[in-house]
Write a protein that holds these residues in place. Structure first.
Motif, PDB file in Angstrom:
ATOM      1  N   SER A 236       0.837  -1.193   0.000  1.00 14.11           N
ATOM      2  CA  SER A 236       0.000   0.000   0.000  1.00 14.11           C
ATOM      3  C   SER A 236       0.871   1.243   0.000  1.00 14.11           C
ATOM      4  O   SER A 236       2.064   1.197   0.339  1.00 14.11           O
TER       5      SER A 236
ATOM      6  N   GLN B 288     -20.583  -8.295  -6.165  1.00 15.78           N
ATOM      7  CA  GLN B 288     -19.691  -7.160  -6.341  1.00 15.78           C
ATOM      8  C   GLN B 288     -19.598  -6.721  -7.801  1.00 15.78           C
ATOM      9  O   GLN B 288     -18.515  -6.597  -8.383  1.00 15.78           O
TER      10      GLN B 288
ATOM     11  N   GLN C  31     -11.918  -0.931 -10.337  1.00 15.67           N
ATOM     12  CA  GLN C  31     -11.638   0.371  -9.750  1.00 15.67           C
ATOM     13  C   GLN C  31     -10.893   1.205 -10.778  1.00 15.67           C
ATOM     14  O   GLN C  31      -9.949   0.727 -11.408  1.00 15.67           O
TER      15      GLN C  31
ATOM     16  N   LYS D 245      -7.636  -5.404  -3.354  1.00 14.42           N
ATOM     17  CA  LYS D 245      -6.298  -5.553  -2.789  1.00 14.42           C
ATOM     18  C   LYS D 245      -5.914  -7.027  -2.744  1.00 14.42           C
ATOM     19  O   LYS D 245      -6.626  -7.853  -2.169  1.00 14.42           O
TER      20      LYS D 245
ATOM     21  N   SER E 148      -8.990  -0.927  -3.581  1.00 15.44           N
ATOM     22  CA  SER E 148     -10.080  -1.110  -2.625  1.00 15.44           C
ATOM     23  C   SER E 148      -9.969  -2.465  -1.944  1.00 15.44           C
ATOM     24  O   SER E 148      -9.238  -3.361  -2.395  1.00 15.44           O
TER      25      SER E 148
ATOM     26  N   THR F  11     -15.489  -7.066 -10.291  1.00  9.66           N
ATOM     27  CA  THR F  11     -15.306  -5.783  -9.623  1.00  9.66           C
ATOM     28  C   THR F  11     -14.142  -5.019 -10.224  1.00  9.66           C
ATOM     29  O   THR F  11     -13.142  -5.616 -10.610  1.00  9.66           O
TER      30      THR F  11
ATOM     31  N   PRO G 218     -18.435   0.941  -3.837  1.00  2.00           N
ATOM     32  CA  PRO G 218     -17.158   1.298  -3.207  1.00  2.00           C
ATOM     33  C   PRO G 218     -16.041   1.547  -4.206  1.00  2.00           C
ATOM     34  O   PRO G 218     -15.076   2.246  -3.901  1.00  2.00           O
ATOM     35  N   TRP G 219     -16.151   0.978  -5.413  1.00  2.00           N
ATOM     36  CA  TRP G 219     -15.110   1.198  -6.420  1.00  2.00           C
ATOM     37  C   TRP G 219     -15.502   2.277  -7.431  1.00  2.00           C
ATOM     38  O   TRP G 219     -14.823   2.484  -8.428  1.00  2.00           O
TER      39      TRP G 219
END
Length: 313
Positions: free
Chosen positions: A52, A168, A117, A132, A128, A115, A219-220
């Motif tokens: 990260s 998702q 991002q 990850k 996210s 999903t 969330p993405w």
């Protein structure tokens, strides 16, 4: 977006996330060549980091990759110095830096699926929680899904964006198909015809309202109109039944408005089961059953619960 946490019908078990987001076939030839990748995040490149915060070893790209590959020596790996050097990038990245001139989308699945991002030009960020160490492909300049609807207060939308929470992902679903695959999960299909018709109008009106008004994002960052859970309405593809579909067909031309605008038609099992019940704005599902058994029409049922509405074709 309103929450509706107490429901009437026992819910069907959702397919497992692993089954829904299972791997796809490996791409024969990735679009980004491994040649020229030197483990340094340079101008014009999209870079994945092992840790990260743009820390650890880096893997740099100049184009899209449909599948990172899972094994050495053929996989795309982390080339820079630091933690993770030599590891395959697939399911091992934690953050990114987009130094390219294009938006880049990172996907959960190979072949640009599942999903995702988005990272705009110049963006630095962590993947996210859903991505990850769960990344399999990325695409430069991905196609975008329009968040706009073709519906109005006078005409229903042709489709609706449904956030499939357990899977998702966001699906664009034909609006009538959506309503037919919600009603049997929100009303008991064996209930009287007029109760089912009242339910059909309420389900349609609620979805229609959010197709016109939603500004929600996953969330993405992907837009959607409604969730497929009790937070909005329970949508289960393939669950449509003859009795409930007949109720939808019979009332499809009916428009329920208040002050000329489509009603956000809240409903719950009983008047005491859901927090936030407001008399005149909510419909009781069991109440609709009881009134139908007493000989009420669906129009009378709707008008008895939703104050100040107009029903028109």
């Amino acid at each position: 977006m309103a929450k509706r946490t107490t429901r009437l019908i026992a819910r069907l078990a959702a397919a497992t996330l692993a089954a829904a987001l299972g791997g796809t076939a490996l791409a024969a030839a990735p679009a980004a060549s491994a040649a020229g990748r030197n483990g340094v995040c340079e101008a014009g490149e999209f870079c994945l980091y092992f840790n990260s915060g743009q820390q650890g070893s880096v893997s740099d790209f100049t184009g899209s990759v449909a599948d990172y590959g899972a094994k050495q020596p053929s996989c795309f790996d982390f080339k820079g110095s630091g933690a993770g050097k030599g590891r395959c990038v697939k399911n091992a990245a934690a953050s990114v830096w987009n130094r390219s001139s294009k938006t880049v989308r990172v996907y959960f699945n190979s072949d640009y699926g599942g999903t995702y991002q988005d990272f705009k030009t110049g963006a630095k960020g962590n993947l996210s929680a859903a991505l990850k160490n769960q990344n399999a492909s990325h695409r430069f300049s991905p196609a975008t899904t329009s968040c706009k609807t073709d519906g109005t207060n006078g005409e229903p939308p042709t489709s609706i964006l449904v956030y499939r929470v357990s899977l998702q992902r966001v699906d664009r679903v034909a609006f009538k198909t959506y309503v037919k695959n919600v009603l049997p999960n929100e009303w008991v299909p064996s209930w009287p015809r007029e109760s089912l018709r009242a339910g059909a109008v309420a389900v349609k009106s609620y979805g229609w309202y959010w197709a016109l008004h939603s500004a929600a994002r996953t969330p993405w960052g992907q837009c959607y109109d409604v969730k497929d859970t009790t937070a909005n309405q329970v949508y289960r593809p393939g669950s449509a039944l003859a009795a409930t579909s007949a109720a939808v067909d019979a009332t499809w031309a009916t428009r329920m408005t208040r002050g000329g605008r489509i009603l956000e038609a809240h409903y719950c099992s009983t008047s005491t089961a859901c927090g936030g019940w407001v008399t005149g704005d909510w419909l009781s599902q069991y109440g609709s059953r009881d009134h139908a058994n007493a000989g009420w029409t669906h129009a009378k049922i709707l008008k008895s619960y939703y104050a100040g509405i107009a029903l028109s074709s």
